[in-house]
Design an enzyme around this catalytic site. Structure first.
Site, PDB file in Angstrom:
ATOM      1  N   HIS A 171      53.535  -6.517  16.131  1.00 31.03           N
ATOM      2  CA  HIS A 171      53.377  -5.067  16.057  1.00 31.03           C
ATOM      3  C   HIS A 171      53.427  -4.660  14.581  1.00 31.03           C
ATOM      4  O   HIS A 171      54.319  -5.095  13.850  1.00 31.03           O
ATOM      5  CB  HIS A 171      54.535  -4.345  16.746  1.00 31.03           C
ATOM      6  CG  HIS A 171      54.696  -4.640  18.208  1.00 31.03           C
ATOM      7  ND1 HIS A 171      54.380  -3.720  19.179  1.00 31.03           N
ATOM      8  CD2 HIS A 171      55.161  -5.734  18.858  1.00 31.03           C
ATOM      9  CE1 HIS A 171      54.665  -4.241  20.382  1.00 31.03           C
ATOM     10  NE2 HIS A 171      55.134  -5.457  20.209  1.00 31.03           N
TER      11      HIS A 171
ATOM     12  N   HIS B 197      51.834 -11.591  19.785  1.00 30.20           N
ATOM     13  CA  HIS B 197      51.395 -10.391  19.073  1.00 30.20           C
ATOM     14  C   HIS B 197      52.443  -9.927  18.086  1.00 30.20           C
ATOM     15  O   HIS B 197      53.635  -9.990  18.353  1.00 30.20           O
ATOM     16  CB  HIS B 197      51.040  -9.245  20.035  1.00 30.20           C
ATOM     17  CG  HIS B 197      52.095  -8.954  21.060  1.00 30.20           C
ATOM     18  ND1 HIS B 197      52.276  -9.731  22.180  1.00 30.20           N
ATOM     19  CD2 HIS B 197      53.017  -7.965  21.145  1.00 30.20           C
ATOM     20  CE1 HIS B 197      53.266  -9.251  22.915  1.00 30.20           C
ATOM     21  NE2 HIS B 197      53.748  -8.178  22.299  1.00 30.20           N
TER      22      HIS B 197
ATOM     23  N   GLN C 271      59.841  -9.716  25.182  1.00 29.76           N
ATOM     24  CA  GLN C 271      58.380  -9.833  25.206  1.00 29.76           C
ATOM     25  C   GLN C 271      57.857  -9.435  26.583  1.00 29.76           C
ATOM     26  O   GLN C 271      58.278 -10.008  27.592  1.00 29.76           O
ATOM     27  CB  GLN C 271      57.954 -11.272  24.873  1.00 29.76           C
ATOM     28  CG  GLN C 271      56.439 -11.447  24.832  1.00 29.76           C
ATOM     29  CD  GLN C 271      56.014 -12.844  24.363  1.00 29.76           C
ATOM     30  OE1 GLN C 271      56.839 -13.747  24.196  1.00 29.76           O
ATOM     31  NE2 GLN C 271      54.715 -13.003  24.162  1.00 29.76           N
TER      32      GLN C 271
HETATM   33  P1  DGP Z   1      55.912  -6.402  23.718  1.00 26.00           P
HETATM   34  O1  DGP Z   1      56.907  -5.607  24.497  1.00 26.00           O
HETATM   35  O2  DGP Z   1      56.425  -6.770  22.317  1.00 26.00           O
HETATM   36  O3  DGP Z   1      55.440  -7.615  24.471  1.00 26.00           O
HETATM   37  O4  DGP Z   1      54.675  -5.429  23.457  1.00 26.00           O
HETATM   38  C1  DGP Z   1      53.556  -5.340  24.290  1.00 26.00           C
HETATM   39  C2  DGP Z   1      52.751  -4.153  23.854  1.00 26.00           C
HETATM   40  O5  DGP Z   1      51.481  -4.247  24.439  1.00 26.00           O
HETATM   41  C3  DGP Z   1      53.314  -2.796  24.266  1.00 26.00           C
HETATM   42  O6  DGP Z   1      53.695  -2.064  23.087  1.00 26.00           O
HETATM   43  C4  DGP Z   1      52.170  -2.094  24.983  1.00 26.00           C
HETATM   44  C5  DGP Z   1      50.977  -2.950  24.642  1.00 26.00           C
HETATM   45  N1  DGP Z   1      49.983  -3.028  25.705  1.00 26.00           N
HETATM   46  C6  DGP Z   1      50.190  -3.477  26.976  1.00 26.00           C
HETATM   47  N2  DGP Z   1      49.037  -3.419  27.683  1.00 26.00           N
HETATM   48  C7  DGP Z   1      48.080  -2.953  26.828  1.00 26.00           C
HETATM   49  C8  DGP Z   1      46.691  -2.683  26.974  1.00 26.00           C
HETATM   50  O7  DGP Z   1      46.070  -2.880  28.040  1.00 26.00           O
HETATM   51  N3  DGP Z   1      46.035  -2.190  25.892  1.00 26.00           N
HETATM   52  C9  DGP Z   1      46.679  -1.980  24.693  1.00 26.00           C
HETATM   53  N4  DGP Z   1      45.949  -1.477  23.680  1.00 26.00           N
HETATM   54  N5  DGP Z   1      47.988  -2.227  24.513  1.00 26.00           N
HETATM   55  C10 DGP Z   1      48.692  -2.710  25.570  1.00 26.00           C
END
Ligand code: DGP
Length: 134
Positions: free
Chosen positions: A101, A99, A93
């Protein structure tokens, strides 16, 4: 939480491509651009992950995950979805706001969304005895 990226997205302080929103949840495009249609669904209440999430918030989160999944397959030309989640840094994470996906899938799209493991290190009976609940 004031320093949480996803709380700032929910409040509009950081812009996002919003897919869906209701009283409990917010869904938006992942910024990664790693696969077409990568969506994140988050609870509006700050929870770190499934481990600290109360049942009502979790139920509402999964309700929205299903709603979006059905929208993708019924209205957008997709056949299925992968649902992915990392709960805790040990699991990968990277953003500490719960979250899920959603990866929309089409038959034969060639996307490899399944983790590749190196093989179990212990025999199944040993692990079974250490993790069974009853
Ligand atoms: P995880 O590694 O499972 O914690 O996924 C986090 C996800 O969050 C990663 O796929 C990229 C996304 N993410 C990080 N910062 C932002 C942001 O500022 N905006 C959006 N739309 N997504 C983000």
């Amino acid at each position: 939480m004031s320093d949480c990226i996803f709380c700032k997205i929910i409040s509009g302080e950081i812009p996002s491509r919003k897919i869906f929103e209701d009283e409990w949840t917010y869904a938006f495009m992942d910024v990664a651009q790693d696969v077409d249609g990568h969506i994140l669904v988050v609870p509006k209440a700050h929870r770190k992950n499934i481990l600290d999430c109360d049942e009502e918030t979790l139920a509402q989160l999964m309700r929205t995950v299903k709603k979006i999944s059905n929208h993708l397959t019924e209205k957008c030309g997709y056949n299925g979805v992968n649902l992915l989640n990392a709960s805790d840094e040990s699991a990968g994470q990277s953003v500490p706001h719960f979250h899920i996906h959603i990866i929309p899938r089409k038959t034969g799209d060639g996307i490899d969304a399944w983790p590749h493991f190196d093989g179990a290190k212990q025999d199944a009976e040993t692990v079974f005895n250490s993790i069974k609940m009853q």
